[in-house]
Design an enzyme around this catalytic site. Sequence first.
Site, PDB file in Angstrom:
ATOM      1  N   PHE A 155      -5.663  -2.718   2.041  1.00  0.00           N
ATOM      2  CA  PHE A 155      -4.248  -2.162   1.839  1.00  0.00           C
ATOM      3  C   PHE A 155      -3.825  -2.739   3.381  1.00  0.00           C
ATOM      4  CE2 PHE A 155      -1.024   0.917   3.944  1.00  0.00           C
ATOM      5  CZ  PHE A 155      -0.708   1.041   2.683  1.00  0.00           C
ATOM      6  N   ASP A 240      -5.221  -9.783   8.852  1.00  0.00           N
ATOM      7  CA  ASP A 240      -4.741  -8.106   8.928  1.00  0.00           C
ATOM      8  C   ASP A 240      -4.638  -7.348  10.106  1.00  0.00           C
ATOM      9  OD1 ASP A 240      -3.206  -6.007   8.807  1.00  0.00           O
ATOM     10  OD2 ASP A 240      -3.064  -5.986   6.491  1.00  0.00           O
ATOM     11  N   LYS A 269       0.503  -0.035  13.635  1.00  0.00           N
ATOM     12  CA  LYS A 269      -0.269   0.983  14.129  1.00  0.00           C
ATOM     13  C   LYS A 269      -0.178   1.626  15.887  1.00  0.00           C
ATOM     14  CE  LYS A 269      -2.099   2.831   9.366  1.00  0.00           C
ATOM     15  NZ  LYS A 269      -1.930   1.758   8.268  1.00  0.00           N
TER      16      LYS A 269
HETATM   17  C1  PLP Z   1      -1.498   1.331   7.584  1.00  0.00           C
HETATM   18  C2  PLP Z   1      -1.136  -0.343   7.386  1.00  0.00           C
HETATM   19  C3  PLP Z   1      -0.510  -1.712   6.609  1.00  0.00           C
HETATM   20  C4  PLP Z   1       0.781  -0.865   6.751  1.00  0.00           C
HETATM   21  O1  PLP Z   1       1.695  -0.768   7.862  1.00  0.00           O
HETATM   22  P1  PLP Z   1       2.955   0.588   7.720  1.00  0.00           P
HETATM   23  O2  PLP Z   1       3.283  -0.148   9.489  1.00  0.00           O
HETATM   24  O3  PLP Z   1       3.075   1.517   7.376  1.00  0.00           O
HETATM   25  O4  PLP Z   1       3.808  -0.651   7.147  1.00  0.00           O
HETATM   26  C5  PLP Z   1      -0.486  -2.835   6.592  1.00  0.00           C
HETATM   27  N1  PLP Z   1      -1.861  -3.725   6.947  1.00  0.00           N
HETATM   28  C6  PLP Z   1      -3.059  -2.577   7.088  1.00  0.00           C
HETATM   29  C7  PLP Z   1      -4.386  -2.380   6.976  1.00  0.00           C
HETATM   30  C8  PLP Z   1      -2.696  -1.294   7.700  1.00  0.00           C
HETATM   31  O5  PLP Z   1      -3.916  -0.309   7.935  1.00  0.00           O
END
Ligand code: PLP
Length: 420
Positions: A155, A240, A269
């Site tokens: 994700f 990420d 986050k």
């Molecule tokens: C939540 C998340 C995203 C997206 O973040 P948003 O602030 O919702 O755009 C991207 N990569 C990872 C690994 C995530 O957990």
Amino acid sequence: MIEATDAQSSQPPAVSEEQTVSDIPARDARVHMTNYRRMPVTVVRGEGTRVWDTEGREYLDFIQGIAVNSLGHANPGLADVIAKQAHTLIATSNLFYTEERTKLAEMLVRLSALDRVFFCNSGAEAVEGAIKIARKWGIQHRNGAYEIISTHNSFHGRTLAAVAATGTPHYREPFGPPMPGFVFVDFNDVAQIKAATTGRTCAVLLEPVQGEGGVNVPDADYLQRVRAWCDEQGILLILDEVQTGCGRAGTLFAYEQAGVEPDIMTLAKGLGGGMPIGAILAKEACAVFEPGDHGSTFGGNSLAAAAATYVLTQLTEGGVIENARARGEQLARRLAALEDISPLVAGQRGIGLLRGLELTDDVAPDVVARALGRGLILNPVRPNVVRFMPPLTVTAEEIDRATEIVGGIIQDLEAERAAR
Ligand SMILES: *Cc1c(COP(=O)(O)O)cnc(C)c1O
């Protein structure tokens, strides 16, 4: 109740205090787009690990804004920093220097293995920018290479390039042809990355632990082997760390535990403790943005930057990371112990305070609904996996309480099955 209104009157209907709070779900449903399935709770206030709803019910919040409230709800120190900064300077755009932005970037560079920072406002934006950096680098330094190897079940966010990079087809399929340049391999399979690497490849994009994909933890040597392959091939490794970063892993960044350094890392986050802020960090050699290449109006605004600086200070100097590590180990032990009480529990997995309880049946939504009824907020990240993301300031008693509640629910489910 709304008072009966005169159809001729141009006055808007008077809304009483009582109606404002009790009718939120119905009012919300009339005006919002219908993309979210919300829980049937209207949250009015939080403090630490706890939140309260409009009915005055108290909950232990083990979601925390989806892993954003690193210091819990309404942290007094963070609130003071935000209030003070709001009274001083909120935003100036990136046309000017500010001390808040510079200080935060210096801190991130000092605390990480990376050299340069770009600020944005969310995880998806951080991933978008990372993709642009990797592509530009590939075009300049690897004969026009632009393809990125990503993983199934990953994700990376909801914007169009981020969903193109996301290994969950139903997030992108409704929206027409995806952006080209992404190939997908199984997570935790280095041989597939090797087989997918071609002259067009510029980077491998991975979460150190897949969060939304179900809290999937790879083998201990996975990232090292991917790193070695990227070095051998001269391609970039993008980690990420939007979910695993900023202390959630029990170290400031999850890559530290894998013993590798990424070329590019994305954060968001937990970085702002609830304030919206994201960041892309890159090694000097691939920080290829030049004037005009990229930008963000809000990126690195003083309010969010001051909040993030406070959060990072608390994490690294205020003992919060040590707490996250200890409480993460405790949570892992308590969840593992649930295996003994019922065959419904397959086991636990995760890193630091990002944990998944795997069940042997698709009862995660049922467990989460029952937990809500008992004052515990959890997330069914997969039909058979319940995700735990308490604040990094969570106490030992709160971990015990939450796992007792889950244990009770599992025992009830077990008893109901036996009775059937
Ligand atoms: C939540 C998340 C995203 C997206 O973040 P948003 O602030 O919702 O755009 C991207 N990569 C990872 C690994 C995530 O957990």
